[in-house]
Design an enzyme around this catalytic site. Sequence first.
Site, PDB file in Angstrom:
ATOM      1  N   LYS A  11       0.819  -1.218   0.000  1.00  0.00           N
ATOM      2  CA  LYS A  11       0.000   0.000   0.000  1.00  0.00           C
ATOM      3  C   LYS A  11       0.855   1.271   0.000  1.00  0.00           C
ATOM      4  O   LYS A  11       2.063   1.233   0.258  1.00  0.00           O
ATOM      5  CB  LYS A  11      -0.929  -0.025   1.222  1.00  0.00           C
ATOM      6  CG  LYS A  11      -1.977  -1.145   1.176  1.00  0.00           C
ATOM      7  CD  LYS A  11      -2.923  -1.025   2.383  1.00  0.00           C
ATOM      8  CE  LYS A  11      -3.994  -2.104   2.344  1.00  0.00           C
ATOM      9  NZ  LYS A  11      -4.941  -1.963   3.490  1.00  0.00           N
ATOM     10  N   TYR A  51     -12.358  -1.941  -3.446  1.00  0.00           N
ATOM     11  CA  TYR A  51     -12.820  -2.083  -2.061  1.00  0.00           C
ATOM     12  C   TYR A  51     -14.343  -1.916  -1.943  1.00  0.00           C
ATOM     13  O   TYR A  51     -14.839  -1.576  -0.866  1.00  0.00           O
ATOM     14  CB  TYR A  51     -12.119  -1.056  -1.165  1.00  0.00           C
ATOM     15  CG  TYR A  51     -10.780  -1.518  -0.606  1.00  0.00           C
ATOM     16  CD1 TYR A  51     -10.681  -2.692   0.158  1.00  0.00           C
ATOM     17  CD2 TYR A  51      -9.622  -0.778  -0.798  1.00  0.00           C
ATOM     18  CE1 TYR A  51      -9.469  -3.105   0.690  1.00  0.00           C
ATOM     19  CE2 TYR A  51      -8.396  -1.185  -0.266  1.00  0.00           C
ATOM     20  CZ  TYR A  51      -8.332  -2.359   0.488  1.00  0.00           C
ATOM     21  OH  TYR A  51      -7.135  -2.768   1.024  1.00  0.00           O
ATOM     22  N   ASN A 114      -1.998   0.495   6.746  1.00  0.00           N
ATOM     23  CA  ASN A 114      -1.423  -0.727   7.321  1.00  0.00           C
ATOM     24  C   ASN A 114      -0.598  -1.552   6.331  1.00  0.00           C
ATOM     25  O   ASN A 114      -0.501  -2.776   6.456  1.00  0.00           O
ATOM     26  CB  ASN A 114      -2.523  -1.553   7.998  1.00  0.00           C
ATOM     27  CG  ASN A 114      -3.625  -1.954   7.048  1.00  0.00           C
ATOM     28  OD1 ASN A 114      -3.534  -1.713   5.842  1.00  0.00           O
ATOM     29  ND2 ASN A 114      -4.663  -2.578   7.575  1.00  0.00           N
ATOM     30  N   HIS A 117      -2.302  -5.326   1.661  1.00  0.00           N
ATOM     31  CA  HIS A 117      -3.604  -5.982   1.500  1.00  0.00           C
ATOM     32  C   HIS A 117      -3.348  -7.431   1.141  1.00  0.00           C
ATOM     33  O   HIS A 117      -2.406  -7.737   0.404  1.00  0.00           O
ATOM     34  CB  HIS A 117      -4.410  -5.336   0.357  1.00  0.00           C
ATOM     35  CG  HIS A 117      -5.591  -6.179  -0.055  1.00  0.00           C
ATOM     36  ND1 HIS A 117      -6.791  -6.126   0.590  1.00  0.00           N
ATOM     37  CD2 HIS A 117      -5.711  -7.156  -1.005  1.00  0.00           C
ATOM     38  CE1 HIS A 117      -7.620  -7.020   0.042  1.00  0.00           C
ATOM     39  NE2 HIS A 117      -6.988  -7.655  -0.924  1.00  0.00           N
ATOM     40  N   GLU A 128      -9.894 -10.868  -7.124  1.00  0.00           N
ATOM     41  CA  GLU A 128      -8.921  -9.780  -6.950  1.00  0.00           C
ATOM     42  C   GLU A 128      -7.727  -9.931  -7.896  1.00  0.00           C
ATOM     43  O   GLU A 128      -7.206  -8.936  -8.403  1.00  0.00           O
ATOM     44  CB  GLU A 128      -8.460  -9.731  -5.492  1.00  0.00           C
ATOM     45  CG  GLU A 128      -9.574  -9.256  -4.557  1.00  0.00           C
ATOM     46  CD  GLU A 128      -9.176  -9.246  -3.091  1.00  0.00           C
ATOM     47  OE1 GLU A 128     -10.011  -8.832  -2.264  1.00  0.00           O
ATOM     48  OE2 GLU A 128      -8.038  -9.636  -2.756  1.00  0.00           O
TER      49      GLU A 128
HETATM   50  P1  DAT Z   1      -7.789  -6.444   6.050  1.00  0.00           P
HETATM   51  O1  DAT Z   1      -7.035  -5.457   5.191  1.00  0.00           O
HETATM   52  O2  DAT Z   1      -6.971  -6.955   7.197  1.00  0.00           O
HETATM   53  O3  DAT Z   1      -8.402  -7.566   5.236  1.00  0.00           O
HETATM   54  P2  DAT Z   1     -10.482  -5.316   6.243  1.00  0.00           P
HETATM   55  O4  DAT Z   1     -10.809  -6.109   5.021  1.00  0.00           O
HETATM   56  O5  DAT Z   1     -11.389  -5.453   7.424  1.00  0.00           O
HETATM   57  O6  DAT Z   1      -8.989  -5.642   6.748  1.00  0.00           O
HETATM   58  O7  DAT Z   1     -10.411  -3.757   5.891  1.00  0.00           O
HETATM   59  C1  DAT Z   1      -9.839  -3.325   4.673  1.00  0.00           C
HETATM   60  C2  DAT Z   1      -9.007  -2.104   4.943  1.00  0.00           C
HETATM   61  O8  DAT Z   1      -9.847  -1.043   5.393  1.00  0.00           O
HETATM   62  C3  DAT Z   1      -7.963  -2.262   6.043  1.00  0.00           C
HETATM   63  O9  DAT Z   1      -6.777  -2.889   5.598  1.00  0.00           O
HETATM   64  C4  DAT Z   1      -7.736  -0.837   6.443  1.00  0.00           C
HETATM   65  C5  DAT Z   1      -9.139  -0.234   6.341  1.00  0.00           C
HETATM   66  N1  DAT Z   1      -9.808  -0.303   7.648  1.00  0.00           N
HETATM   67  C6  DAT Z   1     -10.369  -1.386   8.222  1.00  0.00           C
HETATM   68  N2  DAT Z   1     -10.878  -1.095   9.428  1.00  0.00           N
HETATM   69  C7  DAT Z   1     -10.629   0.224   9.626  1.00  0.00           C
HETATM   70  C8  DAT Z   1     -10.897   1.147  10.681  1.00  0.00           C
HETATM   71  N3  DAT Z   1     -11.532   0.771  11.803  1.00  0.00           N
HETATM   72  N4  DAT Z   1     -10.491   2.428  10.517  1.00  0.00           N
HETATM   73  C9  DAT Z   1      -9.853   2.846   9.407  1.00  0.00           C
HETATM   74  N5  DAT Z   1      -9.574   2.020   8.361  1.00  0.00           N
HETATM   75  C10 DAT Z   1      -9.942   0.738   8.479  1.00  0.00           C
HETATM   76 MG    MG Z   2      -9.931  -7.603   3.872  1.00  0.00          MG
END
Ligand code: DAT
Ligand code: MG
Length: 140
Positions: A11, A51, A114, A117, A128
Site C-alpha cells: 500500500k 474495495y 497498514n 492488502h 482480486e
Molecule cells: P484487512 O485489510 O486486514 O483484510 P479489512 O478487510 O477489514 O482488513 O479492511 C480493509 C481495509 O480497510 C484495512 O486494511 C484498512 C481499512 N480499515 C479497516 N478497518 C478500519 C478502521 N476501523 N479504521 C480505518 N480504516 C480501516
Molecule cells: Mg480484507
Amino acid sequence: MATERTLSIIKPDATKRNLTGKINAKFEDAGLRIIAQKRIQLTKAQAGQFYAVHAERPFYDELCEFMASEPVVVQVLEGEGAILKNREVMGATNPADAAPGTIRAEFAESVGENSVHGSDAPETAKEEIAFFFSGLELVG
Ligand code: DAT
Ligand code: MG
C-alpha cells in the site's frame, strides 16, 4: 494443502517509505513465491471499485483516498495454502494487535495505513487477481 494464489497489495504508506523489498523478503522467507508484480497508481474510483465490499463502512472514503495517494505494488503470491499463509505474514488489520515479526507489526502506521492488502478467501483471491492481472501475466 493445495498450491494456491492470492492477491497482495503493498500500500501507499509502504511504497512511500521504500519498503517494497523488505516486505517482499517477508513473503519469500515464508515460502510464498511472487509470480506476478507491477507498480501502478490507482485512481480513487479504481480503489473504490476494488474495495466495493466496504462501501458502507465509515472509513470507505478515507480508504479510497489513501489507496490513490501514492503508487501501489500489486502482486500475486503462490504457495501451499498461500491465502492463509499470507494473512499470517501480514498480521492483524490493526498493527496494535499484529503478532511480532509480521509485516503490519513491523511496518504499519495505523489501522487505516497498514502497509499491505491480502485476499481473505479462495473466491475473493480469484476475483482480486483478475481485477489487476490477465492470465498471460501469471507465470507460476
Ligand atoms: P484487512 O485489510 O486486514 O483484510 P479489512 O478487510 O477489514 O482488513 O479492511 C480493509 C481495509 O480497510 C484495512 O486494511 C484498512 C481499512 N480499515 C479497516 N478497518 C478500519 C478502521 N476501523 N479504521 C480505518 N480504516 C480501516
Ligand atoms: Mg480484507
